[in-house]
Enzyme design. Structure first.
Site, short mmCIF file in Angstrom:
data_model
loop_
_atom_site.label_atom_id
_atom_site.label_comp_id
_atom_site.label_asym_id
_atom_site.label_seq_id
_atom_site.Cartn_x
_atom_site.Cartn_y
_atom_site.Cartn_z
N LYS A 131 0.81 -1.22 0.00
CA LYS A 131 0.00 0.00 0.00
C LYS A 131 0.85 1.27 0.00
CE LYS A 131 -0.65 -0.05 5.04
NZ LYS A 131 -1.64 -0.11 6.13
N ARG A 137 -8.53 -2.44 17.04
CA ARG A 137 -8.86 -1.93 15.71
C ARG A 137 -9.95 -2.85 15.18
NH1 ARG A 137 -4.62 -0.80 10.79
NH2 ARG A 137 -5.41 -2.84 10.14
#
Length: 352
Positions: A36, A129
């Protein structure tokens, strides 16, 4: 043309192969290279094709769309948005998931596209998360997913350190193993992938404490910068200088170090904390906070130090007089700087 980020192809390929080797030596045969940070730059394709990688991962489906020519697995790392379900099925071979409505939408779209879509169900082991909380009653969730004809539960996974800073250890990872056993025993199935996190888990290499059931990691920074991310320590045998950043000097003058007048907030709403050093040599470079967090740049020349900057300007102090307008300053960078610089359209990318 500048500003410029330089990517050393050979050093990156060496890191990829060496991390794959280290992982196998620690009984983790399956690695997804997290790409990414490259922001979908297609120059990475030839690098990946030069390695023995079998899987890449990205958080944005737009980037995976650009990598369709790669003959390897493409994993969507961020849990999908409902609005992108069609593209997830079309461009991702496998995705990470934690929400039943999204998985049901993926199932419907996979049926429409005549596909079976693989997923990893994410579990939150305490970092807070994404994922089903490990203390919750998750078996009814699993039962519902197993009833979906076009979804295949390939395995389970977790994310550690990125949000809550939770350090992976034997106790934390065994929580994932216990979930694996409960699911497999409860439904008489075999989970192929037990994904034990990211580059923070690399800190456990060579200690014989990673549970044998963990067979997959999603690795970015450990490959790109040769560092584990639990304690930010460099990994022996890897390159730590795959990336360099360069910017051009647009002003070089001797000026006072302290503003002359009443100080208020700057252009970013901050009250500047400026030390009075008397008269100094100040360099202004053509890069700014619009492109990168300036504190994530480290000048290679130890005679240079960062004073601050604004949207489009980086201000350095120079302790020698060798620099002039038009000279280029080279910096070491960290992972956040790489992410920002690769995402800036104003920064040139040079794969060497």
């Amino acid at each position: 043309m500048f500003p410029l980020i330089i990517i050393n192809r050979k050093k990156l390929i060496d890191n990829i192969e060496n991390v794959l080797k280290m992982s196998r030596e620690n009984n983790i045969p399956y690695i997804t290279f997290v790409v990414k940070a490259f922001s979908g730059n297609e120059e990475i394709l030839s690098i990946i094709n030069s390695t023995s990688l079998k899987s890449i991962g990205d958080s944005r489906i737009e980037n995976l769309k650009k990598f369709q020519s790669l003959p390897i697995e493409k994993m969507l790392l961020r849990i999908p948005m409902l609005s992108e379900v069609r593209d997830v099925i079309k461009y991702a071979d496998i995705s990470l998931n934690s929400e039943l409505p999204v998985i049901e939408a993926l199932n419907a779209e996979a049926k429409a596209q005549n596909k079976i879509h693989d997923i990893l169900i994410m579990f939150d082991l305490g970092d807070l998360r994404e994922g089903l909380y490990y203390k919750s009653d998750y078996l009814p969730f699993i039962k519902k997913v197993l009833s979906l004809q076009n979804i295949n539960i390939k395995g389970i996974g977790t994310n550690l350190t990125c949000y809550g800073g939770l350090i992976p250890d034997e106790i934390i990872l065994n929580r994932l193993v216990q979930i694996k056993n409960k699911i497999e025993n409860g439904f008489s199935i075999k989970l192929d992938i037990i994904s034990g996190g990211n580059s923070s888990s690399v800190t456990l290499f060579n200690q014989n404490i990673i549970p044998k059931e963990i067979n997959h990691l999603r690795l970015g920074e450990s490959i790109l910068f040769g560092k584990e991310t639990s304690y930010s320590k460099e990994i022996k045998g890897l390159n730590h200088d795959v990336f360099l950043f360069q910017a051009e000097i647009i002003e070089c003058k001797t000026k006072p170090s302290f503003p002359d007048g009443t100080i208020t907030i700057n252009s970013f709403g901050e009250v500047p904390q400026i030390e009075d050093k008397g008269m100094i040599t100040r360099l202004i470079l053509a890069i700014g906070k619009q492109d990168v967090i300036l504190e994530n740049l480290v000048p290679i020349d130890e005679n240079l130090s960062i004073l601050g900057g604004s949207s489009d300007h980086l201000i350095l102090e120079s302790k020698n007089n060798k620099y002039k307008v038009g000279n280029i300053v080279t910096f070491k960078i960290n992972y956040p700087a790489l992410v920002h610089l690769m995402n800036s359209n104003y920064v040139k990318k040079d794969f060497q």
